[in-house]
Design a protein around this motif. Structure first.
Motif, mmCIF file in Angstrom:
data_model
loop_
_atom_site.group_PDB
_atom_site.id
_atom_site.type_symbol
_atom_site.label_atom_id
_atom_site.label_comp_id
_atom_site.label_asym_id
_atom_site.label_seq_id
_atom_site.Cartn_x
_atom_site.Cartn_y
_atom_site.Cartn_z
ATOM 1 N N GLN B 168 0.814 -1.211 0.000
ATOM 2 C CA GLN B 168 0.000 0.000 0.000
ATOM 3 C C GLN B 168 0.845 1.258 0.000
ATOM 4 O O GLN B 168 0.496 2.266 -0.604
ATOM 5 C CB GLN B 168 -0.880 0.039 1.264
ATOM 6 C CG GLN B 168 -1.654 -1.233 1.534
ATOM 7 C CD GLN B 168 -2.951 -1.277 0.767
ATOM 8 O OE1 GLN B 168 -2.995 -0.976 -0.427
ATOM 9 N NE2 GLN B 168 -4.019 -1.651 1.444
ATOM 10 N N SER B 169 1.978 1.227 0.716
ATOM 11 C CA SER B 169 2.762 2.459 0.840
ATOM 12 C C SER B 169 3.803 2.595 -0.260
ATOM 13 O O SER B 169 4.611 3.501 -0.242
ATOM 14 C CB SER B 169 3.439 2.496 2.214
ATOM 15 O OG SER B 169 4.112 1.276 2.417
ATOM 16 N N GLY B 170 3.793 1.660 -1.233
ATOM 17 C CA GLY B 170 4.728 1.789 -2.338
ATOM 18 C C GLY B 170 6.032 1.054 -2.125
ATOM 19 O O GLY B 170 6.907 1.051 -2.985
ATOM 20 N N LYS B 171 6.161 0.405 -0.987
ATOM 21 C CA LYS B 171 7.389 -0.374 -0.756
ATOM 22 C C LYS B 171 7.290 -1.688 -1.505
ATOM 23 O O LYS B 171 6.216 -2.256 -1.639
ATOM 24 C CB LYS B 171 7.515 -0.703 0.745
ATOM 25 C CG LYS B 171 8.484 0.183 1.496
ATOM 26 C CD LYS B 171 8.479 -0.126 2.990
ATOM 27 C CE LYS B 171 8.186 -1.567 3.314
ATOM 28 N NZ LYS B 171 9.134 -2.217 4.205
ATOM 29 N N ALA B 172 8.451 -2.180 -1.950
ATOM 30 C CA ALA B 172 8.454 -3.452 -2.681
ATOM 31 C C ALA B 172 7.958 -4.580 -1.781
ATOM 32 O O ALA B 172 8.367 -4.703 -0.637
ATOM 33 C CB ALA B 172 9.868 -3.754 -3.160
ATOM 34 N N LEU B 173 7.063 -5.418 -2.313
ATOM 35 C CA LEU B 173 6.578 -6.575 -1.556
ATOM 36 C C LEU B 173 7.741 -7.546 -1.373
ATOM 37 O O LEU B 173 8.421 -7.886 -2.334
ATOM 38 C CB LEU B 173 5.448 -7.266 -2.319
ATOM 39 C CG LEU B 173 4.049 -6.723 -2.122
ATOM 40 C CD1 LEU B 173 3.090 -7.437 -3.054
ATOM 41 C CD2 LEU B 173 3.589 -6.860 -0.685
ATOM 42 N N PRO B 174 7.969 -8.029 -0.152
ATOM 43 C CA PRO B 174 9.184 -8.791 0.114
ATOM 44 C C PRO B 174 9.346 -10.087 -0.671
ATOM 45 O O PRO B 174 10.461 -10.490 -0.931
ATOM 46 C CB PRO B 174 9.115 -9.070 1.620
ATOM 47 C CG PRO B 174 7.711 -8.824 2.008
ATOM 48 C CD PRO B 174 7.149 -7.832 1.056
ATOM 49 N N TRP B 175 8.307 -10.755 -1.047
ATOM 50 C CA TRP B 175 8.482 -12.073 -1.654
ATOM 51 C C TRP B 175 7.950 -12.166 -3.077
ATOM 52 O O TRP B 175 7.695 -13.257 -3.575
ATOM 53 C CB TRP B 175 7.802 -13.132 -0.782
ATOM 54 C CG TRP B 175 8.516 -13.357 0.517
ATOM 55 C CD1 TRP B 175 8.231 -12.781 1.713
ATOM 56 C CD2 TRP B 175 9.643 -14.215 0.748
ATOM 57 N NE1 TRP B 175 9.101 -13.222 2.670
ATOM 58 C CE2 TRP B 175 9.979 -14.101 2.099
ATOM 59 C CE3 TRP B 175 10.397 -15.061 -0.077
ATOM 60 C CZ2 TRP B 175 11.031 -14.817 2.666
ATOM 61 C CZ3 TRP B 175 11.447 -15.776 0.488
ATOM 62 C CH2 TRP B 175 11.755 -15.641 1.853
ATOM 63 N N VAL B 176 7.781 -11.017 -3.728
ATOM 64 C CA VAL B 176 7.248 -11.023 -5.093
ATOM 65 C C VAL B 176 8.193 -10.282 -6.023
ATOM 66 O O VAL B 176 8.604 -9.174 -5.713
ATOM 67 C CB VAL B 176 5.867 -10.324 -5.144
ATOM 68 C CG1 VAL B 176 5.334 -10.326 -6.558
ATOM 69 C CG2 VAL B 176 4.893 -10.992 -4.205
ATOM 70 N N TRP B 177 8.558 -10.897 -7.147
ATOM 71 C CA TRP B 177 9.417 -10.256 -8.137
ATOM 72 C C TRP B 177 8.733 -10.267 -9.487
ATOM 73 O O TRP B 177 8.384 -11.324 -10.014
ATOM 74 C CB TRP B 177 10.775 -10.991 -8.238
ATOM 75 C CG TRP B 177 11.614 -10.817 -7.009
ATOM 76 C CD1 TRP B 177 12.574 -9.879 -6.802
ATOM 77 C CD2 TRP B 177 11.556 -11.607 -5.816
ATOM 78 N NE1 TRP B 177 13.131 -10.015 -5.559
ATOM 79 C CE2 TRP B 177 12.515 -11.078 -4.927
ATOM 80 C CE3 TRP B 177 10.798 -12.690 -5.411
ATOM 81 C CZ2 TRP B 177 12.737 -11.600 -3.654
ATOM 82 C CZ3 TRP B 177 11.009 -13.224 -4.139
ATOM 83 C CH2 TRP B 177 11.976 -12.676 -3.286
ATOM 84 N N MET B 178 8.571 -9.070 -10.025
ATOM 85 C CA MET B 178 7.886 -8.910 -11.303
ATOM 86 C C MET B 178 8.911 -8.890 -12.418
ATOM 87 O O MET B 178 9.975 -8.303 -12.272
ATOM 88 C CB MET B 178 7.152 -7.561 -11.249
ATOM 89 C CG MET B 178 6.338 -7.228 -12.435
ATOM 90 S SD MET B 178 4.685 -7.892 -12.212
ATOM 91 C CE MET B 178 3.789 -6.769 -13.233
#
Lengths: 305, 420, 369
Positions: B168-178
């Motif tokens: 929500q705050s724009g920080k990278a999700l720790p376990w997801v890589w696009m």
């Protein structure tokens, strides 16, 4: 103004295609009592067959078309004998679900036999790129052919149903199965012929749609079917002319709405959104049915006591 | 008064036997037997693995993906799966990764994101996969993430431009890589290119009417404005639309120099066909976005496709692309989706390689977060992942259709260079 | 009565009515014969046995599946949820004989209301469900009212149009909110445990089936059966058609709404495709395969529609049959279609007819009186 006329013309062509499909739907419904949800899949199967003939052995268009129409007749017969006949005595809901199952099977078979159709492919016809111009209006060759085919088909069908013995037998069967049987009409044969005829109509519609879009894939008839059903229901589900008119109405409404709504917004909502158009068409359909429960062109409801 | 049907004969009014009673236990038995069969056939991947590295044993790494091969988006996901399998088979034939073969288990959620969680749970709890590679569909991927992120399961390549890789705050999700680019970045680059290179003063847009198309509409409009041009008309379409005459009339009325085509190959091709049938073409023609960057689309358009610009993020003149073309030379048509699967499988394999000879989920995460800085994908663009940045490729180049073939007409342009 | 070669029974306007599978069995007839009392006890005992088995299922799964037991239980929960939806469709279409295909609209709307109230407006989960169900009751009334004047195939297609309309509206809501599907982010912690969810759903399903059983044997049930057999005769006997038809719509809508919120809870998300033609097909398939007008049919239908696709999906791809290599992933839809067709051809009265002798006769007669 010109834009509106152009859109109306295009809507008329789309509408006649829906009308053609609605025609086949009503034909099957009136004579065999089946709401045929596999109708789109039948059209797609024959169109796919034509595509394969045109791109595999690369047959010239007209012979390939002829072969495909023959295939349509064969397919209709096959479906009637192998599918519709065993289920004849089943309740109406069962038959409807069965047609849906048939649609799944047909689609899977087409995909398995001709996997190139899983992705969109170009449907080659000799009509591409040609158009007729009159006054600032364009009518592509395919559209023109569609209108011509529709008119001819309607005339031929009317003549067939009204003037020939077979046609009269079909109408008699549609009116009352028991009476037709009592009159010695071979009802089983009539059923077979009706399915074959409906299959032919579906094939013509599918091929025209494919020629118009120039792009097809295995699911290309899916979005069209529900609209055709709506056209059929608006037409009253009991007269062929009603089906055609109902289909035409849906096609015209779709196009005119698209033109009217494009570019306008209601607050933050973009009215040109196709979802809104779709919602309006279905809302209109539901409301119309409330006002005229038998459809716009349907006959009065008779209840036997 | 005549009844509508004669009364049923007496024989028919039988008692319903001990129907319901027999029913439930037999149903139960049936259920158990079938479930047991299902479980038995897919109990692989668990033997010999440890708690921190499920799916890894002495000679196999098992990864799983949710790709719709049975439902409405199978035309996209099924070819992607084929591309994945092609690359994995090549790697396995050459010896695997650090001596282990890759096993890729795919489950279909029928394109329905209400079923995605169940599919991911099957992969994780029944098949014990090491990591999730690919969930096809943005909504589907987002649902999968709500399961994998709290459990620390690495998830690489959520497929779909609307897939989240930040919180929500724009920080990278720790376990997801696009891995794939998003339409937003592409919109900026297209706007830049249209305004500065093609010098289009006014631009129209035909966009796929959903969140992604709207995203590109926004970024295209702002980039055009920044570089001195303007978005004068935009019309949405949906995937099942068959008639484009109204859309054509609306765009034509705004008289744009260039029309940008966004979203799906089939409807955009139909639009071009409709316009061609009516003799209309904008002065500078069309510019299609990256889903249309393949020769099949050019083929579908036929003569009407000549001169159309296309944006893309892969280049065929690269080692990986050449390798792919060689491996698929017997395919009747080039499939961009299959190619997508191939190139992403390569990224996955590289990541697994970098995770070390005794990979754990933590070591895979470290490899992804630290060993992918300016990583050369091998198919054109570079990719950078850091603990703060998990987004995908954002370099784009432009092609033009010449004689039915996509021909490069620019080099890679970085989205970060043109915006802000 | 002479058997005709093409036993097709149709009304004046092409309306067929489902026949033998829905004939009154002794248990449905008010009063019933004395032999049916012993039968009723047998059935009650057997049902309790089945229920007990379901209650003990989690323990059995622990033994069979080890650490994937929770996941397998999760799947059984889905089938129970589908059974509620099947029952709802059955009450409306199988018992009260209203060919309304609009339940998927309630399915989607209730799920979206839950998501909106719970995730966005931060209301308590239980309150959100209550509101969703009330909304469905209201919508059921709104749909049922006009449905009184439309009938047969027209009603079927009209309600189908309603489903697509609702789906479009839900999609529009999604698009304007910038999301692909409506995720449920504020579900109660307890429901994250598969066992808790399973027992909750099991309790609800058992309760609903129990209530349905008694409802069908009450005045309401008798009125519905009268409606189904002959509206005109029923009206002539003083059955208030309007009231009972509307009741059928409302009950069906609320039950479908309940299934909708449970389904969204199960999948942790709500999608606009919950109100779609595909979903309607799933509901109809359940009652047609299971047996329209049969409570156990609802369960069987849910089992077929819920389990068969999952099992087909577990087949290894590609499947080796001797030297033949089948690309199963692309064939599963077709296989499902074939299985469905076979079920319909060989069991036109539904799978539940296998278990009841009345049904067996129905099959032999070709489904015709």
């Amino acid at each position: 103004m010109l834009a509106l006329l152009q859109v109306l013309l295009s809507g008329l062509v789309t509408g006649s295609l829906y009308g053609l499909l609605a025609l086949g739907i009503v034909l099957i419904y009136r004579t065999t009592g089946v709401l045929n949800f596999a109708y789109g899949a039948l059209a797609a199967t024959v169109t796919s067959f034509l595509y394969v003939l045109l791109t595999g052995p690369r047959l010239p268009f007209w012979p390939a078309l002829l072969l495909s129409l023959l295939f349509a007749l064969l397919l209709g017969a096959l479906v009637e004998r192998g599918f519709a006949r065993p289920l004849l005595a089943a309740p109406i809901l069962t038959k409807a679900i069965a047609t849906l199952a048939l649609a799944l099977v047909l689609q899977t078979v087409v995909q398995a036999l001709w996997p190139q159709l899983t992705s969109p492919v170009h449907f080659p016809t000799p009509f591409e790129g040609h158009a007729l111009h009159f006054g600032g209006l364009y009518l592509s060759l395919v559209d023109g052919l569609t209108l011509l085919t529709m008119v001819l088909l309607l005339i031929v069908l009317q003549l067939f149903l009204l003037r020939t013995r077979l046609g009269m037998a079909m109408r008699a069967t549609a009116d009352s199965l028991e009476a037709a049987r009592l009159m010695g009409i071979p009802v089983g044969l009539i059923f077979l012929l009706v399915w074959m005829l409906a299959s032919l109509l579906a094939a013509v519609a599918g091929i025209l749609i494919a020629a118009r879009q120039t792009v097809i894939d295995v699911q290309f008839m899916d979005p069209v079917l529900l609209l055709a059903f709506i056209g059929a229901v608006l037409g009253g589900l009991d007269r062929l002319e009603g089906a055609v008119l109902g289909g035409a109405l849906v096609g015209l409404a779709e196009n005119v709405l698209a033109l009217l709504l494009a570019g306008h917004s209601l607050g933050a909502l973009d009215l040109g959104n196709p979802g809104i158009r779709e919602a309006l068409i279905f809302a209109g359909f539901v409301l119309l049915l409330l006002l005229r429960p038998r459809g716009l062109f349907g006959g009065a409801a008779l209840r036997r006591v | 008064m005549r009844l509508q049907r004669p009364p049923a004969p007496v024989e028919q009014r039988r008692r319903g036997g001990s129907g319901v009673g027999l029913l439930l236990p037999s149903v139960l038995l049936f259920l158990l037997l079938l479930s047991a069969c299902g479980s038995a056939s897919s109990s692989g991947g668990g033997g010999g693995s440890s708690a921190s590295a499920p799916g890894v044993d002495a000679d196999t790494i098992t990864i799983g993906g949710v790709l719709d091969t049975t439902g409405p988006i199978k035309v996209i996901c099924a070819p992607i799966l084929q591309g994945d399998q092609l690359y994995f088979n090549q790697v396995n034939a050459a010896g695997g990764i650090n001596g282990r073969k890759i096993k890729f288990i795919q489950v279909s959620d029928n394109g329905d994101s209400t079923r995605t969680r169940d599919a991911v749970r099957q992969l994780v709890e029944q098949n014990h996969v090491f990591a999730i590679f690919q969930v096809c569909g943005s909504g589907n991927a987002n649902v999968a993430e709500s399961y994998t992120v709290p459990r620390g399961i690495p998830f690489i390549d959520p497929i779909g431009g609307g897939s989240k890789y930040t919180d929500q705050s724009g920080k990278a999700l720790p376990w997801v890589w696009m891995t794939q680019p998003n339409y937003g970045d592409e919109g900026h680059v297209i706007g830049y290119y249209a305004a500065t290179t093609l010098k289009a003063r006014s631009v129209g847009l035909l966009y796929e009417d959903d969140v992604l198309g709207l995203q590109q509409k926004t970024t295209l409009a702002e980039a055009l404005q920044k570089y001195g041009s303007k978005l004068v008309a935009s019309v949405g379409y949906n995937a099942t639309q068959t008639d484009f005459s109204a859309a054509l009339q609306t765009l034509k009325a705004a008289a744009p120099d260039l029309i940008v085509l966004n979203g799906l190959p089939s409807p955009t091709a139909r639009f071009v066909a409709t316009a061609a049938a009516q003799g209309y073409r904008p002065r500078l023609g069309y510019l299609a976005n990256y889903p249309m960057a393949d020769n099949s689309w050019a083929k579908v358009l036929g003569a009407a496709g000549e001169g159309i610009y296309v944006s893309g993020y892969t280049s065929m003149d690269t080692p990986v692309a050449q390798q792919y073309l060689q491996a698929t030379r017997s395919d009747p048509v080039f499939s961009a989706y299959k190619f997508y699967g191939y190139i992403n499988a390569k990224i996955m394999v590289d990541a697994l390689r970098k995770a070390g000879s005794n990979p754990t989920r933590a070591s895979l995460r470290d490899a992804l977060d630290h060993d992918f800085v300016n990583y050369d994908t091998g198919f054109g663009p570079t990719l950078t992942w850091t603990p703060e940045r998990h987004g995908g490729v954002s370099d784009f180049m432009f092609f033009q259709i010449k004689q039915g073939q996509l021909t490069p007409v620019s080099s890679f342009i970085k989205a970060s260079a043109v915006w802000p | 009565m002479k058997r005709m070669d093409l036993p097709l029974k149709r009304g004046r306007l092409g309306q067929s009515a489902p026949r033998a599978a829905l004939s009154l069995t002794a248990s449905e007839r008010p009063g019933g014969a004395s032999g049916s009392t012993r039968l009723a006890w047998q059935r009650a005992a057997a049902t309790l046995l089945g229920l007990l088995a379901l209650v003990l299922l989690p323990l059995l799964f622990d033994l069979l599946f080890g650490d994937s037991a929770d996941f397998q239980l999760h799947r059984v929960t889905l089938i129970l949820i589908l059974a509620i939806a099947a029952l709802a469709q059955n009450l409306l279409t199988g018992y009260a004989a209203q060919p309304s295909l609009g339940n998927a609209a309630f399915f989607g709307v209730s799920a979206y209301l839950l998501a909106w109230l719970n995730s966005d407006l931060q209301q308590p989960y239980w309150l959100a469900i209550l509101v969703a169900l009330l909304a469905c009751a209201l919508l059921g009334l709104i749909v049922g009212g006009p449905a009184l004047s439309v009938s047969g195939a027209h009603l079927a297609i009209a309600t189908l149009g309603l489903v697509v309309l609702t789906g479009s509206l839900l999609t529009l809501w999604d698009t304007s909110a910038g999301r692909q599907s409506y995720e449920l982010t504020a579900l109660p912690e307890a429901l994250g445990d598969d066992r808790v969810l399973y027992y909750l759903v099991l309790a609800l399903t058992a309760l609903i089936f129990f209530c349905a059983f008694h409802l069908l044997r009450s005045r309401v049930g008798r009125a519905w059966i009268a409606l189904r057999d002959s509206e005109v005769a029923a009206a002539a006997c003083g059955v208030a058609l309007t009231r009972y038809k509307l009741l059928a719509f409302v009950v069906s809508a609320v039950l479908t709404g309940l299934a909708g919120v449970l389904y969204a809870t199960w999948g942790t998300t709500a999608t606009a495709s919950m109100s779609s033609v595909d979903q309607t097909i799933a509901f109809l398939t359940m009652i047609v395969v299971g047996g329209a007008g049969s409570l156990s049919g609802s369960l069987l239908g849910a089992l077929f529609v819920g389990l068969v696709p999952l099992l087909l999906g577990e087949l290894p791809d590609p499947l080796m049959l001797g030297p033949l290599q089948l690309p199963i992933a692309t064939l599963t839809t077709g296989i499902y279609g074939v299985l469905l067709l076979l079920a319909l051809i060989f069991f036109p009265g539904g799978l539940s007819a296998v278990f009841s002798r009345g049904g067996r006769l129905a099959r032999e007669e070709g489904g015709k009186p």
